[in-house]
Scaffold this active site. Structure first.
Site, PDB file in Angstrom:
ATOM      1  N   ASP A  67     -15.272  -5.413  -0.835  1.00  0.00           N
ATOM      2  CA  ASP A  67     -14.866  -5.516   0.799  1.00  0.00           C
ATOM      3  C   ASP A  67     -16.298  -5.551   1.906  1.00  0.00           C
ATOM      4  O   ASP A  67     -17.899  -4.928   1.431  1.00  0.00           O
ATOM      5  CB  ASP A  67     -14.573  -4.052   1.168  1.00  0.00           C
ATOM      6  N   ASP A 125       0.751  -1.046   0.130  1.00  0.00           N
ATOM      7  CA  ASP A 125       0.295  -0.234   0.276  1.00  0.00           C
ATOM      8  C   ASP A 125       0.757   1.573  -0.057  1.00  0.00           C
ATOM      9  O   ASP A 125       1.717   1.537   0.955  1.00  0.00           O
ATOM     10  CB  ASP A 125      -0.852   0.060   1.482  1.00  0.00           C
TER      11      ASP A 125
END
Length: 243
Positions: A131, A9
């Site tokens: 998600d 990330d």
């Protein structure tokens, strides 16, 4: 065969980890992203996963130059996500040399646009990031996990699987960045109902046991924090999944 997919990330070029997607709960790692990806590639990873957290927050600041450099410098497949909101963004990432683009909230908020992207770029170039969080049923969260939608996970999967969807990246939000273990039951359920869909599991990988639990169920397991913190190596992960 189930693959290990090392993940980074990035915020403004820095390698970070967020807990449950919270920008306030950020840990910075002093790693060069290109060196780290090359290290993962050398260790045997066949795919790499990158989340552009800068671009997710502000699309005008998407890290295109860095993404293009990473895509060109590694010889394995790179997939990139982080708040992709338009067809132009998806095209720009693919033009950078990215193998797959990860589409998230758009799948819920603008199904028409999402289907256009799937049709234009093809099912091999698009990964749907779903998600999820367990309420009375598994529902899909949107807006960088800030809110739960009223869309049930299995209904969303049913809709898109009938439209040619091939790849999903499913994250159990309650697990992400916590290293509390994966929700193997969730992925097994998806695999049983949609055996033709390639599932990438994400969130909570804490040990080789987690990889073992997902073997044969998922096409890939995204691992970020466990690799960065040295809990196990890419080589160990590959051996675990191959045995």
């Amino acid at each position: 065969m189930t693959q290990i997919i090392p993940a980074l990330d990035l915020i403004d070029g820095e390698v970070v980890r967020l807990v449950k997607g919270d920008y306030e709960q950020k840990k910075v790692y002093k790693y060069n992203p290109l060196k780290k990806f090359k290290e993962y590639e050398k260790a045997g990873a066949k795919e790499l996963h990158l989340v552009d957290l800068t671009g997710a927050k502000d699309p005008s600041k998407r890290q295109f130059a860095l993404i293009e450099k990473l895509a060109k410098e590694v010889s394995v497949n790179l997939q990139v996500g982080g708040g992709i909101r338009s067809k132009a963004e998806a095209r720009a990432l693919l033009d950078c040399g990215v193998k797959r683009v990860v589409i998230g909230s758009m799948a819920i908020k603008d199904a028409t646009l999402c289907l256009e992207i799937l049709k234009e770029f093809g099912s091999e170039a698009i990964v749907l990031a779903l998600d999820t969080i367990l309420k009375e049923d598994y529902v899909v969260a949107v807006n960088a996990w800030q809110e739960a939608s009223d869309k049930k996970l299995m209904e969303v999967l049913d809709f898109y699987s009938n439209k040619g969807l091939k790849h999903i990246l499913c994250t159990d939000i309650s697990k992400d960045g916590t290293m509390q273990g994966v929700n193997a039951r969730l992925y097994k359920l998806i695999h049983e109902i949609f055996p033709h869909i390639c599932i990438q599991a994400s969130g909570g990988v804490a040990s080789l046991k987690d990889l073992e639990n997902l073997k044969g169920i998922c096409s890939g397991v995204i691992v970020g924090k466990a690799l960065l913190d040295g809990v196990f190596s890419v080589e160990e992960g590959i051996r675990c999944l191959e045995n």
